[in-house]
Design a protein around this motif. Structure first.
Motif, PDB file in Angstrom:
ATOM      1  N   ASP A 199      -6.367   8.829  -1.880  1.00 26.10           N
ATOM      2  CA  ASP A 199      -5.650   9.380  -3.026  1.00 26.10           C
ATOM      3  C   ASP A 199      -4.144   9.220  -2.856  1.00 26.10           C
ATOM      4  O   ASP A 199      -3.371  10.156  -3.086  1.00 26.10           O
ATOM      5  N   PHE A 200      -3.734   8.038  -2.447  1.00 25.47           N
ATOM      6  CA  PHE A 200      -2.334   7.762  -2.192  1.00 25.47           C
ATOM      7  C   PHE A 200      -1.948   6.448  -2.882  1.00 25.47           C
ATOM      8  O   PHE A 200      -2.809   5.666  -3.278  1.00 25.47           O
ATOM      9  N   ILE A 201      -0.654   6.229  -3.009  1.00 26.11           N
ATOM     10  CA  ILE A 201      -0.198   4.966  -3.580  1.00 26.11           C
ATOM     11  C   ILE A 201      -0.414   3.846  -2.571  1.00 26.11           C
ATOM     12  O   ILE A 201      -0.049   3.961  -1.398  1.00 26.11           O
ATOM     13  N   LEU A 202      -1.001   2.766  -3.047  1.00 27.09           N
ATOM     14  CA  LEU A 202      -1.177   1.557  -2.250  1.00 27.09           C
ATOM     15  C   LEU A 202      -0.361   0.436  -2.892  1.00 27.09           C
ATOM     16  O   LEU A 202      -0.630   0.054  -4.034  1.00 27.09           O
ATOM     17  N   HIS A 203       0.641  -0.060  -2.192  1.00 28.02           N
ATOM     18  CA  HIS A 203       1.450  -1.172  -2.689  1.00 28.02           C
ATOM     19  C   HIS A 203       0.640  -2.461  -2.654  1.00 28.02           C
ATOM     20  O   HIS A 203       0.642  -3.244  -3.574  1.00 28.02           O
ATOM     21  N   ARG A 204      -0.040  -2.688  -1.568  1.00 34.31           N
ATOM     22  CA  ARG A 204      -0.975  -3.778  -1.264  1.00 34.31           C
ATOM     23  C   ARG A 204      -0.317  -5.079  -0.820  1.00 34.31           C
ATOM     24  O   ARG A 204      -1.002  -5.997  -0.413  1.00 34.31           O
ATOM     25  N   ASP A 205       0.992  -5.156  -0.808  1.00 31.40           N
ATOM     26  CA  ASP A 205       1.641  -6.319  -0.206  1.00 31.40           C
ATOM     27  C   ASP A 205       2.968  -5.891   0.418  1.00 31.40           C
ATOM     28  O   ASP A 205       4.016  -6.496   0.196  1.00 31.40           O
ATOM     29  N   PHE A 206       2.892  -4.851   1.222  1.00 32.80           N
ATOM     30  CA  PHE A 206       4.086  -4.234   1.796  1.00 32.80           C
ATOM     31  C   PHE A 206       4.444  -4.975   3.090  1.00 32.80           C
ATOM     32  O   PHE A 206       4.069  -4.558   4.186  1.00 32.80           O
ATOM     33  N   GLN A 207       5.149  -6.085   2.948  1.00 35.00           N
ATOM     34  CA  GLN A 207       5.510  -6.901   4.103  1.00 35.00           C
ATOM     35  C   GLN A 207       6.971  -7.323   3.997  1.00 35.00           C
ATOM     36  O   GLN A 207       7.645  -7.034   3.011  1.00 35.00           O
ATOM     37  N   ALA A 226       0.361  -2.239  -7.440  1.00 30.62           N
ATOM     38  CA  ALA A 226       0.094  -0.918  -6.870  1.00 30.62           C
ATOM     39  C   ALA A 226      -1.104  -0.266  -7.543  1.00 30.62           C
ATOM     40  O   ALA A 226      -1.375  -0.484  -8.728  1.00 30.62           O
ATOM     41  N   ARG A 227      -1.793   0.546  -6.768  1.00 25.17           N
ATOM     42  CA  ARG A 227      -2.957   1.299  -7.254  1.00 25.17           C
ATOM     43  C   ARG A 227      -3.204   2.432  -6.262  1.00 25.17           C
ATOM     44  O   ARG A 227      -2.471   2.590  -5.293  1.00 25.17           O
ATOM     45  N   MET A 228      -4.241   3.204  -6.476  1.00 24.36           N
ATOM     46  CA  MET A 228      -4.577   4.260  -5.533  1.00 24.36           C
ATOM     47  C   MET A 228      -5.387   3.675  -4.379  1.00 24.36           C
ATOM     48  O   MET A 228      -6.224   2.787  -4.572  1.00 24.36           O
ATOM     49  N   GLY A 229      -5.118   4.184  -3.171  1.00 23.41           N
ATOM     50  CA  GLY A 229      -5.825   3.655  -2.015  1.00 23.41           C
ATOM     51  C   GLY A 229      -5.493   4.425  -0.749  1.00 23.41           C
ATOM     52  O   GLY A 229      -4.830   5.462  -0.792  1.00 23.41           O
ATOM     53  N   PRO A 230      -5.927   3.916   0.402  1.00 25.96           N
ATOM     54  CA  PRO A 230      -5.699   4.587   1.686  1.00 25.96           C
ATOM     55  C   PRO A 230      -4.308   4.317   2.239  1.00 25.96           C
ATOM     56  O   PRO A 230      -3.678   3.308   1.912  1.00 25.96           O
ATOM     57  N   LEU A 231      -3.859   5.185   3.115  1.00 26.72           N
ATOM     58  CA  LEU A 231      -2.515   5.078   3.661  1.00 26.72           C
ATOM     59  C   LEU A 231      -2.345   3.899   4.619  1.00 26.72           C
ATOM     60  O   LEU A 231      -1.321   3.224   4.617  1.00 26.72           O
ATOM     61  N   GLY A 232      -3.338   3.656   5.456  1.00 29.06           N
ATOM     62  CA  GLY A 232      -3.171   2.724   6.555  1.00 29.06           C
ATOM     63  C   GLY A 232      -3.011   1.276   6.165  1.00 29.06           C
ATOM     64  O   GLY A 232      -2.483   0.473   6.943  1.00 29.06           O
ATOM     65  N   TYR A 233      -3.437   0.903   4.974  1.00 31.17           N
ATOM     66  CA  TYR A 233      -3.410  -0.508   4.583  1.00 31.17           C
ATOM     67  C   TYR A 233      -1.982  -1.034   4.487  1.00 31.17           C
ATOM     68  O   TYR A 233      -1.665  -2.099   5.028  1.00 31.17           O
TER      69      TYR A 233
END
Length: 347
Positions: A199-207, A226-233
């Protein structure tokens, strides 16, 4: 191409900001993996960036609408993103604050990934990530997302582990007789990753190529996915980023820095987070390899080819950890991948 329609739309956006609608010649800028079009221009002392939708992506306009809505939401919650000056709904043009040309990756190349100068920016980036993931999750609307509303099982199996299998193993390396057990291990990995709170923001290309350093501050770009997702990704995206090649010791130090920042926003079980992080990093590593193989072979963007071997080495090292015993087939496939990559380099 910057058409007359775009010019008129841009003039209206500038006028709405009280700026001169007389648009000077804009400089076309190159993108990375995306084929969105970027144009830089100045109005007085203000440097601006006009971003046009992808001309080839069927959902290019939907992606543009997502970038606008998500960007405004992130700004409202104090995230370190560029200011949006306007959006032309009719053609998808977004008018952004121009953050210059200096990426975190550029500083890695200039000073070295382990340098004190770069380390400060990594720590700032991780603090900005923790803020984005937690604070901007409030009132985030999945309807804004153009791709999928959240990071889910289908995405993992088709566009991460499946991407690795199809784009890298089969298309790039010609590995057409992959062992049957590989898919079962991908399913196991996805099911384990789904156990992480999402239930967190996922950027998905945070590099490091999506982090600008502007006026001494880290700023986050390319957040339209961005979408909802896990923190660790997103953490894994930065720490195992093959553009930078951070050492394992540096990754561990920065992981601790991130956890300290995260704990200032939410209650945190560090042991559980670290356990789940292993699987998030594995998912991200598979996605990276699939993406780099696709971009270099299918899109002809040879810049990405040089990072395939480092990403494969990182995956090999990751699978050597104790948790890697659950992925014997993948470990064998990755060894074959590395052998083939070496053979390709010697041809």
């Amino acid at each position: 191409m910057f058409t007359e329609e775009h010019r008129q739309a841009l003039g209206r956006l500038l006028a709405a900001q009280g700026l001169s609608p007389d648009i000077p010649v804009a400089d076309r800028m190159a993108g990375d993996g995306s084929d969105r079009q970027f144009f830089r221009f100045s109005v007085g002392d203000l440097s601006l960036l006009a971003v046009l939708p992808s001309p080839t992506l069927p959902l290019g306009m939907a992606e543009a609408r997502a970038a606008h809505a998500i960007g405004l939401h992130f700004s409202t919650h104090g995230a370190a993103v560029p200011r949006i000056y306007g959006f032309a709904e009719e053609c998808g043009l977004i008018l952004f604050e121009d953050l210059g040309d200096t990426k975190l990756h550029d500083l890695v190349l200039l000073y070295g990934a382990e340098s004190p100068e770069v380390d400060l920016f990594y720590r700032e980036a991780l603090a900005a990530l923790a803020h984005l993931q937690t604070e901007a999750s409030q009132d985030f609307q999945p309807a804004w997302c153009w791709d999928t509303p959240r990071y889910d099982r289908e995405l993992m199996l088709t566009r991460e582990s499946g991407y690795f299998q199809k784009a890298l193993c089969e298309d790039f390396l010609g590995m057409n007789n992959l062992p049957r057990g590989l898919i079962q291990e991908f399913v196991f990995l996805a099911d384990r990753a789904l156990q992480e709170p999402a239930d967190f923001i996922l950027h998905r290309d945070f590099q490091s190529r999506n982090l600008m350093v502007h006026k001494g501050k880290v700023r986050i770009i390319d957040f339209q996915g961005a979408r909802m997702g896990p923190l660790g990704y997103d953490l894994a995206s930065l720490l195992i980023d093959p553009y930078a090649g951070l050492s394992l010791d540096r990754q561990q130090a920065l992981l601790g820095c991130y956890l300290d920042a995260l704990a200032s926003h939410i209650p945190l079980d560090r042991g559980r987070f670290i356990e789940g992080y292993y699987y998030m990093a594995l998912q991200r590593n598979l996605q990276i390899l699939g993406a780099f193989a696709f971009l270099s072979k299918i899109r002809g963007k040879q810049f990405f080819r040089q990072f395939i071997k480092p990403a494969a080495r990182t995956l090999h090292e990751h699978l050597a950890a104790p948790q890697g015993r659950d992925f014997p087939t993948l470990r064998a496939v990755v060894q074959q991948v590395r052998n083939l990559l070496e053979a390709h380099d010697q041809e």
